[in-house]
Scaffold this motif. Structure first.
Motif, PDB file in Angstrom:
ATOM      1  N   ASP A  54       0.750  -1.422   0.014  1.00  0.00           N
ATOM      2  CA  ASP A  54       0.117   0.210  -0.018  1.00  0.00           C
ATOM      3  C   ASP A  54       0.639   1.146   0.080  1.00  0.00           C
ATOM      4  OD1 ASP A  54       0.850  -0.345   2.444  1.00  0.00           O
ATOM      5  OD2 ASP A  54      -0.952   0.230   3.649  1.00  0.00           O
ATOM      6  N   ARG A  57      -0.835   4.706   0.797  1.00  0.00           N
ATOM      7  CA  ARG A  57      -1.053   4.924   2.241  1.00  0.00           C
ATOM      8  C   ARG A  57       0.284   5.587   2.779  1.00  0.00           C
ATOM      9  NH1 ARG A  57      -3.422   0.791   3.056  1.00  0.00           N
ATOM     10  NH2 ARG A  57      -5.414   1.941   3.083  1.00  0.00           N
ATOM     11  N   TYR A 100      -9.152   0.654   5.569  1.00  0.00           N
ATOM     12  CA  TYR A 100      -8.033   1.928   5.856  1.00  0.00           C
ATOM     13  C   TYR A 100      -6.760   1.646   6.694  1.00  0.00           C
ATOM     14  CZ  TYR A 100     -11.974   5.276   5.097  1.00  0.00           C
ATOM     15  OH  TYR A 100     -12.768   6.284   4.730  1.00  0.00           O
ATOM     16  N   SER A 118       2.854  -0.294   5.032  1.00  0.00           N
ATOM     17  CA  SER A 118       2.729   0.801   5.692  1.00  0.00           C
ATOM     18  C   SER A 118       2.900   0.632   7.148  1.00  0.00           C
ATOM     19  CB  SER A 118       1.388   1.391   5.408  1.00  0.00           C
ATOM     20  OG  SER A 118       0.137   0.855   5.893  1.00  0.00           O
TER      21      SER A 118
END
Length: 135
Positions: A54, A57, A100, A118
């Motif tokens: 990710d 992110r 998220y 992340s």
């Protein structure tokens, strides 16, 4: 517009401007930034190793921390920053259709939690900056 959302915008400059405006208007209050995160659409068809990557992110967090740092250098009294959220979670109105989290939740394997790229980056970032003062 943030991926996986029809109402969240990625605008780190706006966070800095808002902090500086509120700081000026309300005579230097303390700020705690909460629920600052970026979603992505849930896609159970991609392989796990790909789902754990990710970079968007990481870029999001870097950009926001950079703008918060600039606001602090400009006199804003930021006392805390809290990313939304540690784990992929149930979002009101969206269920589990967005992700998220810094940790991937495998909804098909007893809610197993696996750190995304992340999460690993943030840990290293915090450890490498733990001996430095903020701005």
């Amino acid at each position: 517009m943030a991926p996986g959302s029809s109402y969240i915008y990625n605008y780190p400059q706006g966070l800095q401007k808002l902090l500086e405006l509120m700081n000026q208007k309300y005579q230097n209050p303390k700020f705690y930034i909460t629920e600052n995160g970026i979603p992505e659409s849930r896609n159970d068809s991609i392989p796990l190793d790909q789902a754990l990557k990710d970079p968007h992110r990481i870029d999001y967090v870097k950009q926001h921390l950079y703008r918060i740092s600039k606001a602090i250098k400009n006199g804003v009294n930021v006392k805390g920053y809290f990313y939304w959220t540690s784990f992929d979670a149930l979002e009101w109105g969206l269920g589990t259709n967005t992700r998220y989290g810094l940790y991937f939740v495998d909804y098909n394997d007893n809610l197993k939690r696996i750190p995304k790229q992340s999460a690993k980056w943030l840990r290293e970032f915090l450890l490498s900056n733990s001996t430095q003062t903020a701005c």
